[in-house]
Write a protein that holds these residues in place. Structure first.
Motif, PDB file in Angstrom:
ATOM      1  N   ILE A   1       1.156  -0.713   0.422  1.00 37.31           N
ATOM      2  CA  ILE A   1      -0.143  -0.082   0.101  1.00 37.31           C
ATOM      3  C   ILE A   1       0.872   1.391  -0.165  1.00 37.31           C
ATOM      4  O   ILE A   1       0.460   2.049  -0.165  1.00 37.31           O
ATOM      5  N   TYR A   2       2.229   0.933   0.428  1.00 35.55           N
ATOM      6  CA  TYR A   2       3.774   2.759   0.018  1.00 35.55           C
ATOM      7  C   TYR A   2       4.024   1.754  -0.924  1.00 35.55           C
ATOM      8  O   TYR A   2       5.048   1.297  -0.549  1.00 35.55           O
TER       9      TYR A   2
ATOM     10  N   SER B   1      12.433   0.518   2.274  1.00 37.13           N
ATOM     11  CA  SER B   1      11.780  -0.483   3.730  1.00 37.13           C
ATOM     12  C   SER B   1      11.018   0.273   4.445  1.00 37.13           C
ATOM     13  O   SER B   1      11.008   1.272   4.386  1.00 37.13           O
ATOM     14  N   LEU B   2      11.234  -0.349   5.914  1.00 34.78           N
ATOM     15  CA  LEU B   2       9.486  -0.201   7.090  1.00 34.78           C
ATOM     16  C   LEU B   2      10.742   1.362   7.689  1.00 34.78           C
ATOM     17  O   LEU B   2      10.254   2.018   7.488  1.00 34.78           O
ATOM     18  N   LYS B   3      11.878   1.129   8.171  1.00 29.63           N
ATOM     19  CA  LYS B   3      12.676   2.211   8.481  1.00 29.63           C
ATOM     20  C   LYS B   3      12.580   3.621   7.673  1.00 29.63           C
ATOM     21  O   LYS B   3      12.359   4.156   7.829  1.00 29.63           O
ATOM     22  N   TRP B   4      13.227   3.329   6.295  1.00 34.18           N
ATOM     23  CA  TRP B   4      12.221   4.278   5.314  1.00 34.18           C
ATOM     24  C   TRP B   4      11.180   5.587   5.299  1.00 34.18           C
ATOM     25  O   TRP B   4      10.816   6.711   5.207  1.00 34.18           O
ATOM     26  N   LEU B   5       9.782   4.097   4.804  1.00 31.92           N
ATOM     27  CA  LEU B   5       9.073   4.785   5.095  1.00 31.92           C
ATOM     28  C   LEU B   5       8.119   5.495   6.572  1.00 31.92           C
ATOM     29  O   LEU B   5       7.354   6.111   6.407  1.00 31.92           O
ATOM     30  N   THR B   6       9.012   4.807   7.690  1.00 31.28           N
ATOM     31  CA  THR B   6       8.617   5.024   8.444  1.00 31.28           C
ATOM     32  C   THR B   6       9.129   6.758   8.956  1.00 31.28           C
ATOM     33  O   THR B   6       8.618   7.495   9.379  1.00 31.28           O
TER      34      THR B   6
ATOM     35  N   VAL C   1       4.354  -0.373  11.539  1.00 33.80           N
ATOM     36  CA  VAL C   1       3.920  -1.040  10.770  1.00 33.80           C
ATOM     37  C   VAL C   1       1.915  -0.211  10.737  1.00 33.80           C
ATOM     38  O   VAL C   1       1.250   0.317  10.071  1.00 33.80           O
ATOM     39  N   LEU C   2       1.773  -0.533  12.317  1.00 34.48           N
ATOM     40  CA  LEU C   2       0.631   0.315  12.508  1.00 34.48           C
ATOM     41  C   LEU C   2       0.286   1.571  12.320  1.00 34.48           C
ATOM     42  O   LEU C   2      -0.745   2.199  11.767  1.00 34.48           O
ATOM     43  N   GLU C   3       1.197   2.512  13.008  1.00 35.94           N
ATOM     44  CA  GLU C   3       0.716   4.326  11.996  1.00 35.94           C
ATOM     45  C   GLU C   3       1.255   3.941  10.821  1.00 35.94           C
ATOM     46  O   GLU C   3       0.616   5.461  10.418  1.00 35.94           O
ATOM     47  N   LEU C   4       1.559   3.209  10.137  1.00 41.62           N
ATOM     48  CA  LEU C   4       1.510   3.716   9.046  1.00 41.62           C
ATOM     49  C   LEU C   4      -0.295   3.036   8.355  1.00 41.62           C
ATOM     50  O   LEU C   4      -0.502   4.120   7.387  1.00 41.62           O
ATOM     51  N   VAL C   5      -0.304   2.650   8.159  1.00 41.38           N
ATOM     52  CA  VAL C   5      -1.950   1.661   7.890  1.00 41.38           C
ATOM     53  C   VAL C   5      -3.034   2.703   8.436  1.00 41.38           C
ATOM     54  O   VAL C   5      -3.944   2.893   7.685  1.00 41.38           O
ATOM     55  N   LYS C   6      -2.219   3.088   9.985  1.00 45.79           N
ATOM     56  CA  LYS C   6      -3.577   4.404   9.834  1.00 45.79           C
ATOM     57  C   LYS C   6      -3.632   5.459   9.483  1.00 45.79           C
ATOM     58  O   LYS C   6      -4.689   6.455   9.244  1.00 45.79           O
TER      59      LYS C   6
END
Length: 725
Positions: free
Chosen positions: A442-443, A454-459, A483-488
């Motif tokens: 989704i990203y 990467s999750l680190k970069w997205l965050t 991950v939860l914050e990104l989905v919210k």
């Protein structure tokens, strides 16, 4: 010199080419469609100095004005100009764009209007005979053989790999790289050398330019030639240059966010297959598909005998929550959301096994956080990644089977698992579940799959938070909460958030921020724009334009451009005097050549395009050509090209003075790319379903991969023409 930038891409430029005065009318343009123009006497040609002086002050609309002049600066370009460069030229004249390096624009502030016309189906090879516009006759042949275009032709069939190999051979032999400037530089148009259907273009345009469509050669993609013109990157801020790492997303201030339920982002069966997820039986509809998946899992050691389990979900409908039980405006849609992250270590045989599992609820509270004892002796704890040490794992007695039983209790049919690249976690857990939301999907990566952010970069980019810091490895609880914050955030802002669309804005919105100049301009009034296209363009790229004019055929498009540019009292959406910028598209030629699988739908402007993705929208079902080459040469092609050139000339004739007129083709022939992409998709579907190699209906090898790469490069080769009337 103000208003003129003569920068080039090399350090040893050739003399400046003679500027061509395009202020002439085209009263004789249509008459010349059926006859060749007389040769021009060299003694009547003006020198470059005389030409420049003659264009300094001229009358337009009854008053003297400085006419804008486009001057091609002769140089040795090392690449074709791009469609984005055409947009840059527009933004330089009408907004806050920088001066282009590939062309000089004199008196750019006096450009009154800009019209950009897309003509898919017109190819640069038509201008030099590489693509003949009439059948080969006996008089065109020598000894019964067809003539072959000379080495000076505009279009060549070599690929970037061929060019790199040639450069390497020259380097080994101590020779300079070959001069390929003829491939990238524009070619002067002359009625004496053009095929008859194209001759009227020489009255309007001085050159034909090779123009490259956007794409990705590494991953064999051709991107939208419409978006390359009609979507613009958001302006950079001062913080962009000083910040290290991932930069915060630039957001259009006028963007409207829409809260979206999380169920919208549940991965489809196709997405799960593409990401190599283990599939839950509930995802498969027919009994035959389920039996095939059972056999595939057995062959790949993913069956119950190998320790795999499926959550208790009978079918997809079992996850639906009745509307009466859903709180109004809830983004969870009544579902139970659990964020999952696992850490692994290596065991004997270089196997990756589960070492820690963390499960976090929608409220951020930890539901499950356990260390797990692998079934084989550990050979590498991967401490730098997992944060797990021998001392932590030695006393642990919890096994994978214990964790599976707990998860089968926790995960209900109404549970949604969220995570980042969750396929690897579920593989380690030997577990399948049908409802998955993956932040890697989704990203999406800006360059598309198979790349993943990467999750680190997205965050860092979207949550403005640093995770995975220090040298102690990952914290699976921290990662699950990230991950939860990104989905919210995705649910709060909508589907476009986190995609490349979110960092772009409509060209019409950007022009609207640019203040108009001139005696007739209202103080603070922004630039206006229009889209003229088949169907209902207000549903697509024209949604943010000042005016959108839907058409049923190319004749309607020609009339629509005249209305948009000059104004129409009967159309209140068009301002008096017409709009400043108009984008339009002629489509008859692309349909004739089989570049779309059906006639363009007059009720939907975006129904069929020349884009090579998705392939099913561009693979022709009925056309006068085959699926791999140009359309057969007959009089129909010549007649359609003639009519298209007539339409271009009619548009030119309708333009007021000081109007910049840009014609571009978008892409080259997309059909071979479409055929190979469809073939590759079939292969991927069968391969991911674990079919044996000898049972695959399509086999994809390096031969097909290289053919797709070459077809993609050729499909990106388009052309363009430009002038100022």
């Amino acid at each position: 010199m103000p208003g003129q930038q003569k920068r080039k891409r090399d350090d040893d430029p050739d003399p400046v080419a003679e500027p061509r005065d395009n202020g002439m009318g085209v009263a004789d343009t249509l008459a010349r469609l059926n006859e060749a123009s007389p040769e021009t006497d060299d003694s009547t040609k003006k020198s470059s100095g005389e030409m420049a002086r003659s264009s300094k002050k001229r009358r337009a609309d009854g008053e003297k004005t400085k006419y804008p002049v486009l001057t091609y600066v002769e140089g040795r370009l090392q690449s074709s100009i791009r469609i984005a460069d055409l947009q840059g030229l527009l933004l330089y004249c009408f907004a806050d764009g920088i001066a282009p390096q590939w062309i000089a624009v004199k008196h750019s502030g006096h450009v009154r209007k800009v019209v950009v016309l897309m003509v898919p189906g017109l190819e640069i090879g038509m201008f030099d005979g590489t693509i003949p516009l009439k059948p080969i006759t006996a008089g065109d042949c020598h000894n019964g053989e067809e003539k072959v275009p000379s080495g000076d032709s505009i279009q060549e069939n070599d690929t970037s790999d061929d060019r790199r190999n040639e450069d390497f051979r020259n380097w080994k032999e101590g020779l300079p790289p070959p001069d390929r400037s003829h491939r990238y530089n524009p070619r002067a148009l002359s009625s004496d050398t053009l095929p008859e259907p194209l001759r009227p273009l020489s009255d309007m345009f001085p050159h034909v330019w090779p123009v490259k469509a956007p794409g990705d050669n590494k991953y064999n993609k051709v991107h939208s030639p419409l978006q390359a013109i009609l979507m613009s990157s958001l302006p950079k801020t001062k913080d962009d240059s000083s910040r290290k790492g991932a930069r915060p997303p630039r957001v259009d201030k006028s963007a409207i966010f829409k809260r979206t339920p999380i169920t919208t982002f549940i991965s489809s069966l196709e997405d799960l297959r593409d990401s190599e997820y283990p599939l839950h039986p509930a995802l498969l509809g027919s009994d035959a598909e389920k039996e095939q998946e059972v056999e595939s899992r057995r062959r790949n050691n993913r069956s119950a005998e190998d320790g795999w389990v499926d959550t208790d979900v009978a079918n997809l409908d079992a996850g639906i929550v009745p509307d009466a039980e859903i709180e109004s405006g809830s983004v969870t849609a009544g579902r139970k959301i659990l964020s999952l992250d696992c850490e692994m270590c290596l065991t004997e045989g270089d196997k990756s096994e589960l070492a820690r599992i963390s499960l976090v609820g929608w409220d951020g509270e930890v539901v499950l956080d356990e260390l797990v004892q692998p079934s084989r002796p550990v050979t590498n704890y991967l401490t730098q990644y997992s944060g797990i040490t021998k001392e932590m794992l030695d006393p642990v007695t919890t096994t994978l089977a214990d964790i599976q039983q707990r998860l089968l209790t926790i995960l209900t049919p109404q549970s949604i698992l969220i995570g980042h690249s969750l396929n690897s976690d579920l593989t380690a857990l030997k577990l399948t579940h049908p409802f998955i939301v993956d932040t890697a999907i989704i990203y999406p990566h800006p360059r598309g799959p198979p790349l993943k952010c990467s999750l680190k970069w997205l965050t860092q980019k979207y949550v403005n938070k640093e995770i995975q810091k220090g040298g102690n490895g990952h914290d699976s609880v921290e990662d699950a909460r990230a991950v939860l914050e990104l989905v919210k955030q995705k649910c709060e802002k909508g589907e476009r958030w986190g995609t490349s669309d979110a960092s772009n804005e409509s060209i019409f919105r950007r022009l609207g921020r640019s203040t108009r100049v001139g005696k007739s301009a209202t103080p603070g009034e922004g630039r206006t724009g229009a889209v003229v296209d088949w169907g209902s363009p207000e549903r697509g790229f024209g949604s943010q334009a000042t005016a959108s004019i839907g058409c049923r055929d190319d004749n309607d498009v020609v009339n629509g451009v005249a209305v948009a540019v000059n104004g129409d009292e009967s159309n209140p959406s068009i301002p008096g005097g017409g709009v400043d910028f108009t984008w339009a598209r002629l489509r008859n030629l692309e349909h004739l050549r089989g570049w779309c699988n059906r006639a363009p739908d007059p009720n939907n402007a975006n129904a069929s395009t020349t884009l090579v993705s998705p392939p099913e929208e561009t693979t022709p079902t009925t056309s006068i050509g085959d699926s791999t080459g140009a359309a057969p040469v007959d009089n129909v092609l010549a007649e359609t090209v003639t009519q298209t050139v007539t339409d271009i000339a009619r548009i030119y004739e309708s333009l007021p003075p000081c109007t910049m007129f840009i014609v571009y083709t978008g892409t080259g022939d997309p059909r071979e790319v479409s055929r190979l992409q469809a073939m590759h998709r079939t292969y991927r579907e069968e391969f991911n379903s674990r079919k044996p190699w000898d049972e695959l209906s399509v086999k994809w090898t390096d031969t097909e991969e290289q053919a797709l790469k070459k077809a993609c490069e050729q499909a990106r080769e388009g052309c363009g023409l430009m002038c100022v009337k």
